[in-house]
Write a protein that holds these residues in place. Sequence first.
Motif, PDB file in Angstrom:
ATOM      1  N   ARG A 103      27.331  59.093 -16.448  1.00 27.25           N
ATOM      2  CA  ARG A 103      25.921  59.215 -16.113  1.00 27.25           C
ATOM      3  C   ARG A 103      25.513  60.693 -16.118  1.00 27.25           C
ATOM      4  O   ARG A 103      26.287  61.569 -15.708  1.00 27.25           O
ATOM      5  CB  ARG A 103      25.647  58.636 -14.729  1.00 27.25           C
ATOM      6  CG  ARG A 103      25.863  57.127 -14.633  1.00 27.25           C
ATOM      7  CD  ARG A 103      24.751  56.363 -15.268  1.00 27.25           C
ATOM      8  NE  ARG A 103      24.844  54.932 -14.968  1.00 27.25           N
ATOM      9  CZ  ARG A 103      23.978  54.028 -15.436  1.00 27.25           C
ATOM     10  NH1 ARG A 103      22.997  54.396 -16.240  1.00 27.25           N
ATOM     11  NH2 ARG A 103      24.120  52.746 -15.120  1.00 27.25           N
ATOM     12  N   LEU A 104      24.302  60.977 -16.565  1.00 24.50           N
ATOM     13  CA  LEU A 104      23.760  62.319 -16.428  1.00 24.50           C
ATOM     14  C   LEU A 104      23.443  62.568 -14.962  1.00 24.50           C
ATOM     15  O   LEU A 104      22.831  61.726 -14.301  1.00 24.50           O
ATOM     16  CB  LEU A 104      22.496  62.477 -17.275  1.00 24.50           C
ATOM     17  CG  LEU A 104      22.644  62.232 -18.785  1.00 24.50           C
ATOM     18  CD1 LEU A 104      21.309  62.484 -19.476  1.00 24.50           C
ATOM     19  CD2 LEU A 104      23.727  63.111 -19.383  1.00 24.50           C
ATOM     20  N   SER A 105      23.838  63.716 -14.453  1.00 28.37           N
ATOM     21  CA  SER A 105      23.573  64.048 -13.051  1.00 28.37           C
ATOM     22  C   SER A 105      22.258  64.792 -12.869  1.00 28.37           C
ATOM     23  O   SER A 105      21.847  65.068 -11.743  1.00 28.37           O
ATOM     24  CB  SER A 105      24.720  64.883 -12.482  1.00 28.37           C
ATOM     25  OG  SER A 105      24.862  66.103 -13.205  1.00 28.37           O
ATOM     26  N   ALA A 106      21.595  65.120 -13.976  1.00 27.55           N
ATOM     27  CA  ALA A 106      20.283  65.761 -13.956  1.00 27.55           C
ATOM     28  C   ALA A 106      19.598  65.448 -15.275  1.00 27.55           C
ATOM     29  O   ALA A 106      20.247  65.023 -16.242  1.00 27.55           O
ATOM     30  CB  ALA A 106      20.418  67.273 -13.764  1.00 27.55           C
ATOM     31  N   ASP A 107      18.297  65.633 -15.326  1.00 29.34           N
ATOM     32  CA  ASP A 107      17.585  65.431 -16.581  1.00 29.34           C
ATOM     33  C   ASP A 107      18.152  66.360 -17.657  1.00 29.34           C
ATOM     34  O   ASP A 107      18.470  67.529 -17.382  1.00 29.34           O
ATOM     35  CB  ASP A 107      16.094  65.709 -16.418  1.00 29.34           C
ATOM     36  CG  ASP A 107      15.389  64.682 -15.532  1.00 29.34           C
ATOM     37  OD1 ASP A 107      16.016  63.663 -15.196  1.00 29.34           O
ATOM     38  OD2 ASP A 107      14.209  64.913 -15.198  1.00 29.34           O
ATOM     39  N   ALA A 108      18.284  65.864 -18.879  1.00 29.07           N
ATOM     40  CA  ALA A 108      18.722  66.671 -20.022  1.00 29.07           C
ATOM     41  C   ALA A 108      17.487  66.986 -20.858  1.00 29.07           C
ATOM     42  O   ALA A 108      16.808  66.084 -21.354  1.00 29.07           O
ATOM     43  CB  ALA A 108      19.754  65.910 -20.854  1.00 29.07           C
ATOM     44  N   THR A 109      17.179  68.268 -20.987  1.00 25.48           N
ATOM     45  CA  THR A 109      15.911  68.700 -21.570  1.00 25.48           C
ATOM     46  C   THR A 109      16.066  69.043 -23.041  1.00 25.48           C
ATOM     47  O   THR A 109      17.017  69.733 -23.433  1.00 25.48           O
ATOM     48  CB  THR A 109      15.378  69.933 -20.810  1.00 25.48           C
ATOM     49  OG1 THR A 109      15.280  69.614 -19.417  1.00 25.48           O
ATOM     50  CG2 THR A 109      14.011  70.345 -21.333  1.00 25.48           C
ATOM     51  N   SER A 110      15.141  68.575 -23.849  1.00 25.56           N
ATOM     52  CA  SER A 110      15.126  68.898 -25.269  1.00 25.56           C
ATOM     53  C   SER A 110      15.137  70.410 -25.466  1.00 25.56           C
ATOM     54  O   SER A 110      14.420  71.145 -24.795  1.00 25.56           O
ATOM     55  CB  SER A 110      13.875  68.298 -25.917  1.00 25.56           C
ATOM     56  OG  SER A 110      13.800  68.644 -27.289  1.00 25.56           O
ATOM     57  N   GLY A 111      15.952  70.883 -26.387  1.00 25.67           N
ATOM     58  CA  GLY A 111      16.099  72.314 -26.643  1.00 25.67           C
ATOM     59  C   GLY A 111      17.319  72.917 -25.988  1.00 25.67           C
ATOM     60  O   GLY A 111      17.810  73.960 -26.439  1.00 25.67           O
ATOM     61  N   ASN A 112      17.831  72.294 -24.921  1.00 29.84           N
ATOM     62  CA  ASN A 112      19.072  72.756 -24.300  1.00 29.84           C
ATOM     63  C   ASN A 112      20.275  72.247 -25.086  1.00 29.84           C
ATOM     64  O   ASN A 112      20.216  71.178 -25.693  1.00 29.84           O
ATOM     65  CB  ASN A 112      19.180  72.284 -22.854  1.00 29.84           C
ATOM     66  CG  ASN A 112      18.194  72.983 -21.938  1.00 29.84           C
ATOM     67  OD1 ASN A 112      17.633  74.022 -22.297  1.00 29.84           O
ATOM     68  ND2 ASN A 112      17.975  72.426 -20.757  1.00 29.84           N
ATOM     69  N   ALA A 113      21.369  72.983 -25.024  1.00 25.62           N
ATOM     70  CA  ALA A 113      22.588  72.579 -25.727  1.00 25.62           C
ATOM     71  C   ALA A 113      23.676  72.153 -24.745  1.00 25.62           C
ATOM     72  O   ALA A 113      24.857  72.230 -25.059  1.00 25.62           O
ATOM     73  CB  ALA A 113      23.079  73.715 -26.617  1.00 25.62           C
ATOM     74  N   TRP A 114      23.287  71.712 -23.555  1.00 24.02           N
ATOM     75  CA  TRP A 114      24.266  71.242 -22.577  1.00 24.02           C
ATOM     76  C   TRP A 114      23.639  70.125 -21.760  1.00 24.02           C
ATOM     77  O   TRP A 114      22.409  69.989 -21.671  1.00 24.02           O
ATOM     78  CB  TRP A 114      24.698  72.375 -21.645  1.00 24.02           C
ATOM     79  CG  TRP A 114      23.629  72.795 -20.685  1.00 24.02           C
ATOM     80  CD1 TRP A 114      23.371  72.281 -19.446  1.00 24.02           C
ATOM     81  CD2 TRP A 114      22.624  73.791 -20.905  1.00 24.02           C
ATOM     82  NE1 TRP A 114      22.290  72.891 -18.874  1.00 24.02           N
ATOM     83  CE2 TRP A 114      21.815  73.825 -19.754  1.00 24.02           C
ATOM     84  CE3 TRP A 114      22.342  74.657 -21.971  1.00 24.02           C
ATOM     85  CZ2 TRP A 114      20.736  74.694 -19.631  1.00 24.02           C
ATOM     86  CZ3 TRP A 114      21.274  75.517 -21.851  1.00 24.02           C
ATOM     87  CH2 TRP A 114      20.490  75.539 -20.697  1.00 24.02           C
ATOM     88  N   VAL A 115      24.498  69.322 -21.137  1.00 22.36           N
ATOM     89  CA  VAL A 115      24.038  68.286 -20.217  1.00 22.36           C
ATOM     90  C   VAL A 115      24.938  68.308 -18.993  1.00 22.36           C
ATOM     91  O   VAL A 115      26.145  68.548 -19.088  1.00 22.36           O
ATOM     92  CB  VAL A 115      24.039  66.879 -20.865  1.00 22.36           C
ATOM     93  CG1 VAL A 115      23.034  66.806 -21.999  1.00 22.36           C
ATOM     94  CG2 VAL A 115      25.421  66.498 -21.362  1.00 22.36           C
TER      95      VAL A 115
END
Length: 219
Positions: free
Chosen positions: A90-102
Motif C-alpha cells: 500500500r502507498l503510505s502517502a499520496d504519490a504525485t505526478s512528476g515525482n520519481a518516488w513513492v
Amino acid sequence: MITYQGTAVPVLSVEPNWRGKISVTEEWATLIREAINTSEERISKRGRPRFGINFDTNQMTADETAYLRSVIESAGERPFAVPFWNSALRLSADATSGNAWVDTETTVGSMFELLPYAMLWSDYRTFTTHRVFSVGGTQVVLADPLTQSFLENEWIVPMAVGKLALPDMGALTDIHGTFKVRFEEMFLTDAPMVCTAITGTDVEATYFMESECVGGSLL
C-alpha cells in the motif's frame, strides 16, 4: 510502452482473488563441477533465479472479462508484463505526478529488490508501470517520474516480463469470468540501474532495450 521485437507488450492488470492461494516459484541455473574424487561444486550461472507466479483472479465483472479478453486476444506471441501480487504494498502517502518516488509500507521481505519493474495500480484500467531504480525501507525510487498521481492506500506491485499461459477463451465468459494465471519470467535483467526503462498507461507500457540504458543490458 513495453515493446518486444518492435511491438507493444500487454500488461495483465486484473487483481487476484486475495482469499485464494498466490504461489511463487523459483528457477535457478547452475553449473556442476565434479572433482576427480567425485565431490561436486555447484556454481550459479546468474545472480538470482527466474520467478514464476500462479494465482486465480476474482470472479470478474462483464467489463473486466471483456477487458481481459481484449488484452489476451491482442497479445499474439508477445510476452506479458505480470505483477507479483504477493509483494504488493500500500502507498503510505499520496504519490504525485512528476515525482520519481513513492512512499510505501515496509519493503522488507518484498520482491522489489529482485524484480526490475513496478506497477502503480488503482484499478485494472488505471495504472502505470516503471523501472525500479532503488528501494529503501519504506520507499521505492523509480527510474522515471510518475505520469499520473495515485492516492494513499492504492497499490504498488513488483513486475516481471515473461510467458503467460493463455486460457481457453471459450471458457472466459461473462458467466465464468475467472482466470487462472500461470506465469514464468523470461527476461532476467540486471540489478536496478539509471535507466529510462518503463513508463506507460492503461494496458501498455514502454520497455527500452539495451541501447537506451545506462549501465548495461536489460536482458
